[in-house]
Scaffold this active site. Sequence first.
Site, PDB file in Angstrom:
ATOM      1  N   ASP A  15     -72.783 -23.718 -32.034  1.00 47.92           N
ATOM      2  CA  ASP A  15     -71.700 -23.936 -30.834  1.00 47.92           C
ATOM      3  C   ASP A  15     -71.059 -22.962 -30.387  1.00 47.92           C
ATOM      4  O   ASP A  15     -69.828 -23.065 -30.028  1.00 47.92           O
ATOM      5  CB  ASP A  15     -70.988 -25.019 -31.668  1.00 47.92           C
ATOM      6  CG  ASP A  15     -69.864 -24.426 -32.559  1.00 47.92           C
ATOM      7  OD1 ASP A  15     -70.388 -23.303 -33.256  1.00 47.92           O
ATOM      8  OD2 ASP A  15     -68.903 -25.094 -33.104  1.00 47.92           O
ATOM      9  N   ASP A  71     -65.809 -20.750 -29.204  1.00 48.89           N
ATOM     10  CA  ASP A  71     -66.289 -21.843 -30.279  1.00 48.89           C
ATOM     11  C   ASP A  71     -66.243 -23.184 -29.272  1.00 48.89           C
ATOM     12  O   ASP A  71     -65.035 -23.483 -28.968  1.00 48.89           O
ATOM     13  CB  ASP A  71     -65.413 -21.914 -31.411  1.00 48.89           C
ATOM     14  CG  ASP A  71     -65.639 -23.230 -32.205  1.00 48.89           C
ATOM     15  OD1 ASP A  71     -66.120 -24.262 -31.751  1.00 48.89           O
ATOM     16  OD2 ASP A  71     -65.640 -23.189 -33.330  1.00 48.89           O
ATOM     17  N   LYS A  79     -59.095 -21.946 -41.878  1.00 50.32           N
ATOM     18  CA  LYS A  79     -58.231 -23.254 -41.522  1.00 50.32           C
ATOM     19  C   LYS A  79     -56.906 -23.223 -42.043  1.00 50.32           C
ATOM     20  O   LYS A  79     -56.517 -24.124 -42.537  1.00 50.32           O
ATOM     21  CB  LYS A  79     -59.068 -24.418 -41.388  1.00 50.32           C
ATOM     22  CG  LYS A  79     -60.444 -24.174 -40.899  1.00 50.32           C
ATOM     23  CD  LYS A  79     -60.855 -25.352 -39.846  1.00 50.32           C
ATOM     24  CE  LYS A  79     -62.146 -24.844 -39.001  1.00 50.32           C
ATOM     25  NZ  LYS A  79     -63.485 -24.954 -39.867  1.00 50.32           N
TER      26      LYS A  79
HETATM   27  N1  GDD Z   1     -77.648 -27.553 -40.829  1.00 45.19           N
HETATM   28  C1  GDD Z   1     -76.454 -27.839 -40.994  1.00 45.19           C
HETATM   29  N2  GDD Z   1     -75.889 -28.558 -42.055  1.00 45.19           N
HETATM   30  N3  GDD Z   1     -75.474 -27.273 -40.136  1.00 45.19           N
HETATM   31  C2  GDD Z   1     -74.003 -27.454 -40.208  1.00 45.19           C
HETATM   32  C3  GDD Z   1     -73.368 -28.087 -41.281  1.00 45.19           C
HETATM   33  C4  GDD Z   1     -74.441 -28.757 -42.155  1.00 45.19           C
HETATM   34  O1  GDD Z   1     -73.953 -29.439 -43.181  1.00 45.19           O
HETATM   35  N4  GDD Z   1     -72.177 -28.169 -41.027  1.00 45.19           N
HETATM   36  C5  GDD Z   1     -72.084 -27.483 -39.981  1.00 45.19           C
HETATM   37  N5  GDD Z   1     -73.075 -27.105 -39.468  1.00 45.19           N
HETATM   38  C6  GDD Z   1     -73.253 -26.218 -38.296  1.00 45.19           C
HETATM   39  C7  GDD Z   1     -72.604 -26.859 -36.844  1.00 45.19           C
HETATM   40  O2  GDD Z   1     -73.540 -27.386 -36.272  1.00 45.19           O
HETATM   41  C8  GDD Z   1     -71.975 -25.721 -36.253  1.00 45.19           C
HETATM   42  O3  GDD Z   1     -73.108 -25.350 -35.547  1.00 45.19           O
HETATM   43  C9  GDD Z   1     -71.853 -24.419 -37.385  1.00 45.19           C
HETATM   44  O4  GDD Z   1     -72.356 -25.012 -38.547  1.00 45.19           O
HETATM   45  C10 GDD Z   1     -70.332 -24.587 -37.578  1.00 45.19           C
HETATM   46  O5  GDD Z   1     -69.699 -25.954 -37.815  1.00 45.19           O
HETATM   47  P1  GDD Z   1     -68.363 -26.071 -37.185  1.00 45.19           P
HETATM   48  O6  GDD Z   1     -68.106 -27.516 -37.469  1.00 45.19           O
HETATM   49  O7  GDD Z   1     -68.487 -25.991 -35.656  1.00 45.19           O
HETATM   50  O8  GDD Z   1     -67.483 -25.252 -37.933  1.00 45.19           O
HETATM   51  P2  GDD Z   1     -66.090 -24.494 -37.206  1.00 45.19           P
HETATM   52  O9  GDD Z   1     -65.863 -24.252 -35.728  1.00 45.19           O
HETATM   53  O10 GDD Z   1     -64.982 -25.610 -37.642  1.00 45.19           O
HETATM   54  O11 GDD Z   1     -65.656 -23.284 -37.909  1.00 45.19           O
HETATM   55  C11 GDD Z   1     -66.705 -22.319 -38.471  1.00 45.19           C
HETATM   56  O12 GDD Z   1     -66.871 -21.529 -37.141  1.00 45.19           O
HETATM   57  C12 GDD Z   1     -65.904 -20.691 -36.843  1.00 45.19           C
HETATM   58  C13 GDD Z   1     -66.060 -19.882 -35.543  1.00 45.19           C
HETATM   59  O13 GDD Z   1     -66.524 -20.842 -34.458  1.00 45.19           O
HETATM   60  C14 GDD Z   1     -66.289 -21.513 -39.600  1.00 45.19           C
HETATM   61  O14 GDD Z   1     -67.503 -20.740 -40.079  1.00 45.19           O
HETATM   62  C15 GDD Z   1     -64.967 -20.502 -39.162  1.00 45.19           C
HETATM   63  O15 GDD Z   1     -64.956 -19.641 -40.523  1.00 45.19           O
HETATM   64  C16 GDD Z   1     -65.062 -19.874 -37.875  1.00 45.19           C
HETATM   65  O16 GDD Z   1     -64.025 -19.267 -37.586  1.00 45.19           O
HETATM   66 MG    MG Z   2     -67.511 -24.405 -34.218  1.00 46.14          MG
END
Ligand code: GDD
Ligand code: MG
Length: 351
Positions: free
Chosen positions: A105, A214, A156
Amino acid sequence: MVGGQGTRLRPLTLSTPKPLLPMAGVPLLEHQLTRAREAGVRRIVFATSYRAEMFHEAFGDGSRLGLEIVYVTEEEPLGTAGAIRNASEALTCGPSDPVLVLNGDILSSHDLNAQLAAHRKADAAVTLHLTLVEDARRYGAVPTAPNGRVLAFVEKSPNPPTNQVNAGCYVFRRSVIDEIPPDRVVSAEYEFFPALLADGAVIIGYVEAAYWLDVGTPAAFVRGACDLVNGAMTSPVVSGAEHGVLVLDGAFIAPSARVGGGTTVGEGVRIGEKAEVESSVLFSGAVVESGARVVRSVIGRGARISSGAVLVDVVIGDGASIGPGNELLNGLRVWPGVELPPMAVRFSHDA
Ligand code: GDD
Ligand code: MG
Protein backbone atom coordinates in the site's frame (compact mmCIF):
# COMPACT_ATOMS: atom_id res chain seq x y z
CA MET A 1 2.43 -8.13 1.17
CA VAL A 2 -1.10 -7.66 -0.02
CA GLY A 3 -3.24 -9.56 2.48
CA GLY A 4 -4.53 -6.74 4.68
CA GLN A 5 -8.21 -5.85 4.87
CA GLY A 6 -7.71 -2.12 4.38
CA THR A 7 -10.19 -1.32 7.14
CA ARG A 8 -9.29 2.36 7.30
CA LEU A 9 -10.26 2.68 3.65
CA ARG A 10 -13.75 1.23 4.01
CA PRO A 11 -16.14 1.32 2.27
CA LEU A 12 -13.81 1.41 -0.77
CA THR A 13 -12.10 -1.79 0.38
CA LEU A 14 -15.32 -3.77 0.95
CA SER A 15 -15.28 -4.89 -2.68
CA THR A 16 -11.65 -4.31 -3.66
CA PRO A 17 -8.48 -4.91 -1.64
CA LYS A 18 -6.52 -1.72 -0.96
CA PRO A 19 -3.58 -2.58 -3.29
CA LEU A 20 -6.03 -2.95 -6.18
CA LEU A 21 -7.90 0.34 -5.74
CA PRO A 22 -7.51 2.36 -8.92
CA MET A 23 -5.06 5.21 -8.54
CA ALA A 24 -4.47 7.46 -11.54
CA GLY A 25 -6.17 4.83 -13.67
CA VAL A 26 -4.34 1.66 -12.61
CA PRO A 27 -4.28 -0.46 -9.44
CA LEU A 28 -2.28 1.25 -6.69
CA LEU A 29 0.06 -1.73 -6.63
CA GLU A 30 0.92 -1.37 -10.30
CA HIS A 31 2.93 1.79 -9.64
CA GLN A 32 5.12 -0.14 -7.23
CA LEU A 33 5.35 -3.26 -9.40
CA THR A 34 6.53 -1.30 -12.42
CA ARG A 35 9.05 0.66 -10.37
CA ALA A 36 10.42 -2.63 -9.05
CA ARG A 37 10.65 -3.94 -12.60
CA GLU A 38 12.56 -0.81 -13.64
CA ALA A 39 14.96 -1.47 -10.75
CA GLY A 40 15.66 -4.94 -12.14
CA VAL A 41 13.18 -7.13 -10.25
CA ARG A 42 11.94 -9.99 -12.46
CA ARG A 43 9.92 -12.30 -10.21
CA ILE A 44 7.42 -11.37 -7.51
CA VAL A 45 5.62 -13.53 -4.97
CA PHE A 46 2.31 -12.11 -3.80
CA ALA A 47 1.40 -12.88 -0.18
CA THR A 48 -2.38 -12.76 -0.45
CA SER A 49 -5.22 -13.35 1.99
CA TYR A 50 -8.18 -10.92 1.84
CA ARG A 51 -9.95 -11.35 -1.52
CA ALA A 52 -6.94 -13.25 -2.84
CA GLU A 53 -8.51 -14.25 -6.18
CA MET A 54 -8.81 -10.60 -7.25
CA PHE A 55 -5.04 -10.25 -7.45
CA HIS A 56 -4.81 -13.09 -9.92
CA GLU A 57 -7.60 -11.54 -11.98
CA ALA A 58 -5.75 -8.20 -12.05
CA PHE A 59 -2.20 -9.39 -12.78
CA GLY A 60 -2.38 -13.03 -13.91
CA ASP A 61 1.09 -14.45 -14.51
CA GLY A 62 2.52 -10.92 -14.65
CA SER A 63 3.48 -11.03 -18.34
CA ARG A 64 1.41 -7.91 -19.08
CA LEU A 65 3.83 -6.03 -16.77
CA GLY A 66 6.97 -7.83 -17.92
CA LEU A 67 7.19 -9.71 -14.60
CA GLU A 68 6.74 -13.26 -13.41
CA ILE A 69 4.12 -13.19 -10.64
CA VAL A 70 3.25 -16.14 -8.41
CA TYR A 71 0.68 -16.25 -5.61
CA VAL A 72 0.77 -17.77 -2.14
CA THR A 73 -2.45 -17.45 -0.16
CA GLU A 74 -2.95 -17.59 3.60
CA GLU A 75 -6.21 -19.30 4.62
CA GLU A 76 -6.20 -17.09 7.70
CA PRO A 77 -4.06 -13.93 7.68
CA LEU A 78 -0.72 -14.73 9.32
CA GLY A 79 0.40 -11.19 10.13
CA THR A 80 3.22 -9.37 8.39
CA ALA A 81 6.11 -11.74 9.26
CA GLY A 82 3.89 -14.84 9.12
CA ALA A 83 2.92 -13.83 5.60
CA ILE A 84 6.57 -13.46 4.56
CA ARG A 85 7.42 -16.87 6.01
CA ASN A 86 4.42 -18.47 4.33
CA ALA A 87 5.17 -16.90 0.95
CA SER A 88 8.84 -17.94 1.16
CA GLU A 89 7.85 -21.44 -0.02
CA ALA A 90 7.73 -19.91 -3.50
CA LEU A 91 11.17 -18.28 -3.35
CA THR A 92 13.80 -19.75 -5.64
CA CYS A 93 16.99 -18.01 -4.46
CA GLY A 94 19.86 -19.25 -2.32
CA PRO A 95 20.14 -18.80 1.48
CA SER A 96 22.42 -15.77 1.41
CA ASP A 97 20.65 -14.00 -1.46
CA PRO A 98 18.68 -10.80 -0.84
CA VAL A 99 14.87 -10.88 -0.93
CA LEU A 100 13.03 -7.61 -1.38
CA VAL A 101 9.78 -7.36 0.61
CA LEU A 102 7.29 -4.56 -0.04
CA ASN A 103 4.17 -3.49 1.77
CA GLY A 104 1.43 -3.41 -0.85
CA ASP A 105 0.00 0.00 0.00
CA ILE A 106 3.00 2.27 -0.51
CA LEU A 107 3.87 4.84 -3.15
CA SER A 108 7.61 5.39 -2.98
CA SER A 109 10.17 6.75 -5.36
CA HIS A 110 13.17 5.71 -3.28
CA ASP A 111 16.11 3.99 -4.94
CA LEU A 112 15.67 0.21 -4.51
CA ASN A 113 19.15 -0.49 -5.82
CA ALA A 114 20.73 1.90 -3.34
CA GLN A 115 18.85 0.09 -0.56
CA LEU A 116 20.13 -3.26 -1.88
CA ALA A 117 23.66 -1.88 -2.07
CA ALA A 118 23.46 -0.71 1.57
CA HIS A 119 22.25 -4.19 2.53
CA ARG A 120 25.13 -5.92 0.75
CA LYS A 121 27.72 -3.49 2.11
CA ALA A 122 26.63 -4.07 5.71
CA ASP A 123 26.08 -7.81 5.16
CA ALA A 124 22.88 -7.22 7.12
CA ALA A 125 20.20 -9.68 8.17
CA VAL A 126 17.55 -7.12 7.24
CA THR A 127 17.80 -3.64 5.73
CA LEU A 128 14.78 -1.37 6.08
CA HIS A 129 13.95 1.70 4.10
CA LEU A 130 13.36 4.48 6.63
CA THR A 131 11.77 7.81 5.90
CA LEU A 132 10.99 10.94 7.88
CA VAL A 133 7.40 11.91 8.64
CA GLU A 134 5.91 14.79 10.60
CA ASP A 135 3.81 12.61 12.86
CA ALA A 136 5.23 9.15 13.55
CA ARG A 137 2.35 7.92 15.73
CA ARG A 138 0.61 6.12 12.84
CA TYR A 139 3.80 4.28 11.83
CA GLY A 140 6.63 2.23 13.22
CA ALA A 141 9.29 4.55 14.63
CA VAL A 142 12.78 3.15 14.06
CA PRO A 143 15.66 4.93 15.81
CA THR A 144 19.14 4.18 14.44
CA ALA A 145 22.73 4.63 15.64
CA PRO A 146 25.08 6.89 13.64
CA ASN A 147 26.45 3.77 11.87
CA GLY A 148 22.94 2.93 10.62
CA ARG A 149 22.25 0.04 13.02
CA VAL A 150 18.61 -0.13 14.07
CA LEU A 151 18.23 0.36 17.83
CA ALA A 152 14.55 -0.39 18.39
CA PHE A 153 11.12 -0.85 16.84
CA VAL A 154 8.47 1.35 18.40
CA GLU A 155 5.28 0.55 16.51
CA LYS A 156 2.32 2.99 16.58
CA SER A 157 3.36 4.64 19.81
CA PRO A 158 1.63 7.76 21.18
CA ASN A 159 5.15 8.98 22.05
CA PRO A 160 7.46 7.96 19.21
CA PRO A 161 11.16 8.43 20.06
CA THR A 162 11.95 9.69 16.54
CA ASN A 163 10.09 10.78 13.42
CA GLN A 164 12.18 8.36 11.36
CA VAL A 165 9.81 5.53 10.45
CA ASN A 166 9.69 2.14 8.80
CA ALA A 167 8.72 2.84 5.21
CA GLY A 168 7.47 -0.69 4.52
CA CYS A 169 10.22 -1.87 2.16
CA TYR A 170 12.70 -4.46 3.42
CA VAL A 171 15.63 -6.44 2.11
CA PHE A 172 15.92 -9.78 3.95
CA ARG A 173 18.80 -12.19 3.76
CA ARG A 174 16.91 -15.28 2.53
CA SER A 175 18.02 -17.46 5.46
CA VAL A 176 16.63 -14.93 7.97
CA ILE A 177 13.12 -15.52 6.61
CA ASP A 178 13.52 -19.20 7.60
CA GLU A 179 13.92 -18.06 11.22
CA ILE A 180 10.35 -16.71 11.30
CA PRO A 181 8.20 -19.25 13.19
CA PRO A 182 6.05 -21.13 10.63
CA ASP A 183 2.30 -21.73 10.56
CA ARG A 184 1.21 -19.11 13.06
CA VAL A 185 0.45 -15.40 13.21
CA VAL A 186 3.67 -13.41 13.54
CA SER A 187 3.97 -9.64 13.34
CA ALA A 188 7.21 -8.35 11.82
CA GLU A 189 6.96 -5.03 13.61
CA TYR A 190 5.85 -6.14 17.09
CA GLU A 191 7.48 -9.57 17.30
CA PHE A 192 10.00 -10.71 14.72
CA PHE A 193 12.13 -7.59 14.23
CA PRO A 194 12.42 -6.97 18.00
CA ALA A 195 13.38 -10.67 18.46
CA LEU A 196 16.08 -10.38 15.80
CA LEU A 197 17.46 -7.29 17.52
CA ALA A 198 17.51 -9.07 20.87
CA ASP A 199 19.52 -11.85 19.20
CA GLY A 200 22.10 -9.31 18.07
CA ALA A 201 21.31 -9.57 14.37
CA VAL A 202 22.51 -6.73 12.14
CA ILE A 203 19.47 -4.69 11.10
CA ILE A 204 20.29 -1.62 9.06
CA GLY A 205 18.29 1.47 8.29
CA TYR A 206 18.56 2.82 4.75
CA VAL A 207 17.35 6.41 5.07
CA GLU A 208 16.11 8.14 1.96
CA ALA A 209 13.69 11.04 1.93
CA ALA A 210 12.30 10.50 -1.57
CA TYR A 211 8.57 10.80 -2.28
CA TRP A 212 6.84 8.39 0.12
CA LEU A 213 3.22 7.80 1.06
CA ASP A 214 1.36 5.06 2.92
CA VAL A 215 -1.98 4.97 1.13
CA GLY A 216 -3.85 3.65 4.17
CA THR A 217 -6.51 6.32 4.73
CA PRO A 218 -8.96 8.15 2.47
CA ALA A 219 -7.02 11.40 2.85
CA ALA A 220 -3.77 9.66 1.87
CA PHE A 221 -5.49 7.88 -1.01
CA VAL A 222 -6.70 11.18 -2.42
CA ARG A 223 -3.33 12.83 -1.90
CA GLY A 224 -1.44 9.99 -3.61
CA ALA A 225 -3.77 9.94 -6.59
CA CYS A 226 -3.41 13.72 -7.02
CA ASP A 227 0.37 13.53 -6.65
CA LEU A 228 0.49 10.95 -9.47
CA VAL A 229 -1.66 13.13 -11.70
CA ASN A 230 0.21 16.34 -10.85
CA GLY A 231 3.58 14.64 -11.26
CA ALA A 232 4.77 15.12 -7.67
CA MET A 233 5.14 11.33 -7.70
CA THR A 234 6.34 9.82 -10.96
CA SER A 235 5.20 6.40 -12.07
CA PRO A 236 6.04 4.48 -15.24
CA VAL A 237 2.34 3.76 -15.79
CA VAL A 238 0.83 7.23 -15.56
CA SER A 239 0.46 9.12 -18.80
CA GLY A 240 -1.93 11.57 -20.37
CA ALA A 241 -2.51 13.87 -17.40
CA GLU A 242 -2.93 17.49 -18.49
CA HIS A 243 -3.47 20.68 -16.51
CA GLY A 244 -3.81 18.73 -13.29
CA VAL A 245 -6.48 16.36 -14.58
CA LEU A 246 -6.36 12.77 -15.80
CA VAL A 247 -9.38 11.98 -17.97
CA LEU A 248 -9.86 8.29 -18.72
CA ASP A 249 -11.66 6.71 -21.66
CA GLY A 250 -15.24 7.62 -22.36
CA ALA A 251 -15.51 10.35 -19.73
CA PHE A 252 -17.51 13.50 -20.47
CA ILE A 253 -16.85 16.87 -18.84
CA ALA A 254 -19.29 19.71 -19.62
CA PRO A 255 -17.51 22.80 -20.99
CA SER A 256 -18.47 25.04 -18.07
CA ALA A 257 -17.39 22.54 -15.39
CA ARG A 258 -14.18 23.26 -13.48
CA VAL A 259 -12.01 20.21 -12.86
CA GLY A 260 -8.45 20.32 -11.52
CA GLY A 261 -6.02 19.92 -8.66
CA GLY A 262 -4.90 16.42 -9.65
CA THR A 263 -8.35 14.96 -10.15
CA THR A 264 -8.78 11.58 -11.84
CA VAL A 265 -11.92 11.39 -13.97
CA GLY A 266 -12.57 7.65 -14.37
CA GLU A 267 -13.87 5.75 -17.37
CA GLY A 268 -17.34 6.76 -18.46
CA VAL A 269 -17.67 9.45 -15.76
CA ARG A 270 -19.99 12.36 -16.50
CA ILE A 271 -19.54 15.84 -15.03
CA GLY A 272 -22.34 18.36 -15.60
CA GLU A 273 -22.40 22.09 -16.35
CA LYS A 274 -20.81 24.38 -13.75
CA ALA A 275 -19.87 21.49 -11.51
CA GLU A 276 -16.60 21.93 -9.58
CA VAL A 277 -14.33 18.96 -8.95
CA GLU A 278 -11.06 19.62 -7.20
CA SER A 279 -8.31 17.18 -6.09
CA SER A 280 -10.66 14.20 -6.15
CA VAL A 281 -10.90 10.68 -7.49
CA LEU A 282 -13.99 9.77 -9.52
CA PHE A 283 -14.17 6.01 -10.07
CA SER A 284 -15.56 4.64 -13.31
CA GLY A 285 -19.15 5.49 -14.16
CA ALA A 286 -19.57 8.12 -11.43
CA VAL A 287 -21.85 11.06 -12.19
CA VAL A 288 -21.42 14.60 -10.85
CA GLU A 289 -24.46 16.61 -11.85
CA SER A 290 -24.57 20.28 -12.74
CA GLY A 291 -23.51 22.72 -10.06
CA ALA A 292 -22.34 20.06 -7.60
CA ARG A 293 -19.06 20.65 -5.79
CA VAL A 294 -16.61 17.85 -4.95
CA VAL A 295 -13.35 18.58 -3.12
CA ARG A 296 -10.66 16.11 -1.91
CA SER A 297 -13.15 13.25 -2.08
CA VAL A 298 -13.46 9.78 -3.55
CA ILE A 299 -16.60 8.97 -5.52
CA GLY A 300 -17.17 5.23 -5.95
CA ARG A 301 -18.05 3.37 -9.13
CA GLY A 302 -21.37 4.43 -10.58
CA ALA A 303 -22.16 6.74 -7.64
CA ARG A 304 -24.26 9.82 -8.39
CA ILE A 305 -23.78 13.29 -6.89
CA SER A 306 -26.88 15.36 -7.62
CA SER A 307 -27.15 19.03 -8.49
CA GLY A 308 -26.00 21.46 -5.90
CA ALA A 309 -24.62 18.87 -3.48
CA VAL A 310 -21.38 19.84 -1.73
CA LEU A 311 -18.81 17.19 -0.75
CA VAL A 312 -15.54 18.01 0.95
CA ASP A 313 -13.16 15.34 2.34
CA VAL A 314 -15.61 12.47 2.05
CA VAL A 315 -15.82 8.97 0.57
CA ILE A 316 -18.89 7.85 -1.36
CA GLY A 317 -19.28 4.10 -1.82
CA ASP A 318 -19.99 2.37 -5.13
CA GLY A 319 -23.46 3.00 -6.52
CA ALA A 320 -24.51 5.40 -3.74
CA SER A 321 -26.68 8.36 -4.65
CA ILE A 322 -26.42 11.74 -2.97
CA GLY A 323 -29.59 13.75 -3.45
CA PRO A 324 -29.62 17.45 -4.36
CA GLY A 325 -28.58 20.03 -1.78
CA ASN A 326 -26.81 17.69 0.63
CA GLU A 327 -23.66 18.95 2.24
CA LEU A 328 -21.22 16.23 3.34
CA LEU A 329 -17.96 17.23 4.99
CA ASN A 330 -15.04 16.22 7.10
CA GLY A 331 -14.32 12.53 6.75
CA LEU A 332 -17.89 11.37 6.28
CA ARG A 333 -18.24 8.00 4.53
CA VAL A 334 -21.33 6.84 2.68
CA TRP A 335 -21.74 3.07 2.26
CA PRO A 336 -22.27 1.48 -1.17
CA GLY A 337 -25.77 1.71 -2.59
CA VAL A 338 -27.07 4.16 0.03
CA GLU A 339 -29.56 6.68 -1.34
CA LEU A 340 -29.50 9.99 0.47
CA PRO A 341 -32.73 11.95 -0.13
CA PRO A 342 -32.60 15.64 -1.11
CA MET A 343 -31.41 18.03 1.62
CA ALA A 344 -31.02 15.16 4.12
CA VAL A 345 -27.67 16.20 5.59
CA ARG A 346 -26.45 19.75 6.16
CA PHE A 347 -23.72 21.02 8.44
CA SER A 348 -24.27 23.77 10.94
CA HIS A 349 -21.83 26.56 10.21
CA ASP A 350 -22.67 28.64 13.27
CA ALA A 351 -22.01 26.05 15.97
N1 GDD B 1 -0.43 -11.45 3.38
C1 GDD B 1 -0.65 -10.65 4.41
N2 GDD B 1 -1.11 -11.19 5.57
N3 GDD B 1 -0.46 -9.33 4.26
C2 GDD B 1 -0.72 -8.52 5.31
C3 GDD B 1 -1.19 -9.01 6.55
C4 GDD B 1 -1.39 -10.44 6.68
O1 GDD B 1 -1.80 -10.97 7.72
N4 GDD B 1 -1.34 -7.96 7.40
C5 GDD B 1 -0.98 -6.86 6.69
N5 GDD B 1 -0.60 -7.20 5.44
C6 GDD B 1 -0.11 -6.32 4.38
C7 GDD B 1 -1.07 -5.21 4.03
O2 GDD B 1 -1.88 -5.59 2.93
C8 GDD B 1 -0.14 -4.07 3.65
O3 GDD B 1 0.26 -4.13 2.30
C9 GDD B 1 1.10 -4.33 4.49
O4 GDD B 1 1.03 -5.70 4.90
C10 GDD B 1 1.19 -3.40 5.71
O5 GDD B 1 -0.02 -3.46 6.43
P1 GDD B 1 -0.76 -2.12 6.90
O6 GDD B 1 -2.00 -2.55 7.59
O7 GDD B 1 -0.86 -1.15 5.79
O8 GDD B 1 0.26 -1.62 8.02
P2 GDD B 1 0.46 -0.13 8.53
O9 GDD B 1 0.46 0.83 7.42
O10 GDD B 1 -0.47 0.12 9.65
O11 GDD B 1 1.94 -0.22 9.19
C11 GDD B 1 3.03 -0.81 8.49
O12 GDD B 1 3.50 0.04 7.46
C12 GDD B 1 4.03 1.31 7.89
C13 GDD B 1 4.55 2.04 6.68
O13 GDD B 1 3.56 2.25 5.77
C14 GDD B 1 4.14 -1.09 9.49
O14 GDD B 1 5.11 -1.85 8.82
C15 GDD B 1 4.74 0.20 10.04
O15 GDD B 1 5.88 -0.10 10.85
C16 GDD B 1 5.18 1.09 8.90
O16 GDD B 1 5.64 2.35 9.40
MG1 MG C 1 -0.09 0.79 5.44
